[in-house]
Design a protein around this motif. Structure first.
Motif: not given
Length: 400
Positions: A184-197
């Motif tokens: 299922x999709x979420x509103x916003x899904x963040x997969x191993x997104x890094x700290x400079x984002x």
């Protein structure tokens, strides 16, 4: 890539063979677009879809309809101007925005001109379309290489300071399309997104699964409001170690769409191996979980489990009117217990007891005046949980 339709060519050739005068109208060849976007003019705004193989910009004032996946490829940047609205075709599980590992999104809205993703349905509903999926190169405890639950993106790596771009002053509505019972999709899904984002100032409403979910990674987020989320408001797993600051979640009075176990905060590390590195070690501060719905109790204000070692500071768990929580905090799970340190936190209303299988350090204080009413409007006492004034740009108000 632009292509000339064969039928148009044949039609023009036939007209030339029979001859024409200056008065005869000649229909120009029609142009179509495939699923490879290779430049700024290589897509139809009213049929937006495909692989983004070049840096492109979605511009304010243009009507966009997302009709299938839009996938930003490694090395490319999708820029979305402030004030842009992207309507998303309702009814398909293949309608979503994905940012690959190594790609970037530059969606920098403003308070006055936020960026909006919403359903195109005349009567929109949760789950009308997928959501936003971003993959990065930071660590996960699922291994060096993993594939996203939805969208088919690879994620993971060793670059904890990876940069996937900017997502700020963005609204996402009616997300959470369901592929099957496990996808299922979420509103916003963040997969191993890094700290400079850079991710902050998000408005996520009417989601059929989770509001925002972190799968590993190190990104910090700030000022996120989730309204009428069917499952968990704020969710993390797979070794997430960032900071969530000023998070406000609310289930409105009369909201009756819920999973079997909706929670304010759901925190996992690894259900197969709770000791797998990196362990989820998030810091959650200035957070409010508010239930106004008598119809759908929250299973827990926060569930911290499966090896997670979390810190929560300045939380408010409140059930107003006839609403309720099953548990306040739950650290017990058959796949591994959790550890939580909680400080400067409060509860109000019909909120259950803690369910301790792991360790909870700290207490939650009762404050019967944490939420007060002035007519139909509700006010949260200053200093308790999230600062609601940070969400004034959304135009959202709390009602009884």
């Amino acid at each position: 890539m632009k292509t000339i339709k064969l039928l148009s060519i044949l039609a023009i050739s036939a007209s030339l063979m029979v001859g024409c005068s200056d008065d005869d109208p000649v229909t120009p060849p029609s142009e179509g677009f495939d699923l490879e976007i290779n430049g700024q003019d290589d897509f139809d705004p009213k049929d937006l879809k495909g692989n983004v193989n070049a840096d492109i910009t979605l511009k304010a004032g243009v009507e966009y309809l997302l009709t299938s996946y839009l996938r930003v490829k490694d090395g490319k940047t999708l820029t979305i101007e402030p004030g842009t609205t992207i309507k998303c075709k309702a009814g398909g599980t293949d309608v979503f925005l994905a940012v690959e590992r190594g790609a970037k999104i530059n969606a920098a809205g403003t308070q006055a001109n936020p960026i909006i993703f919403t359903s195109d349905a005349s009567n929109p509903r949760p789950g009308d379309w997928g959501g936003i999926v971003i993959a990065g190169k930071a660590k996960t405890n699922k291994g060096a290489e993993a594939e996203t639950e939805v969208g088919g993106l690879n994620y993971g790596g060793t670059q904890d300071d990876d940069n996937s771009g900017t997502l700020t002053y963005v609204k996402t509505e009616y997300t959470g399309a369901k592929i099957n019972g496990d996808q299922e999709f979420n509103g916003v899904s963040l997969y191993t997104v890094g700290s400079q984002t850079t991710i902050n100032n998000l408005f996520i409403s009417n989601g059929a699964d989770d509001g925002i979910e972190f799968f590993g990674g190190t990104v910090d987020v700030q000022n996120v409001i989730c309204i009428n989320i069917k499952d968990d408001m704020f969710d993390f797993t797979e070794g997430y170690s960032g900071t969530m600051d000023n998070m406000f979640g609310v289930r409105e009075n009369g909201f009756n769409d819920a999973t079997e176990d909706p929670r304010g905060i759901e925190g996992d590390s690894n259900g197969s191996n709770p000791a797998a590195a990196p362990v989820s070690t998030p810091t959650i501060k200035n957070v409010t979980v508010l239930n106004l719905s008598e119809i759908t109790p929250l299973k827990a204000g926060a569930e911290i489990r499966r090896g997670t070692v979390a810190t929560i500071d300045n939380a408010l768990f409140a059930a107003y009117g006839g609403a309720s929580f099953g548990n306040l905090i739950d650290t017990q799970d058959s796949s591994g217990d959790g550890t939580l340190t909680i400080t400067n936190s409060y509860k109000m209303g019909t909120v259950g007891e803690n369910k301790e299988g792991g360790t909870i350090t700290g207490t939650v204080t009762e404050d019967v005046e944490a939420i007060t009413a002035d007519g139909d409007n509700l006010t949260v006492k200053a200093g308790l949980g999230a600062d609601f004034t940070a969400f004034s740009w959304t135009g959202y108000t709390l009602k009884k």
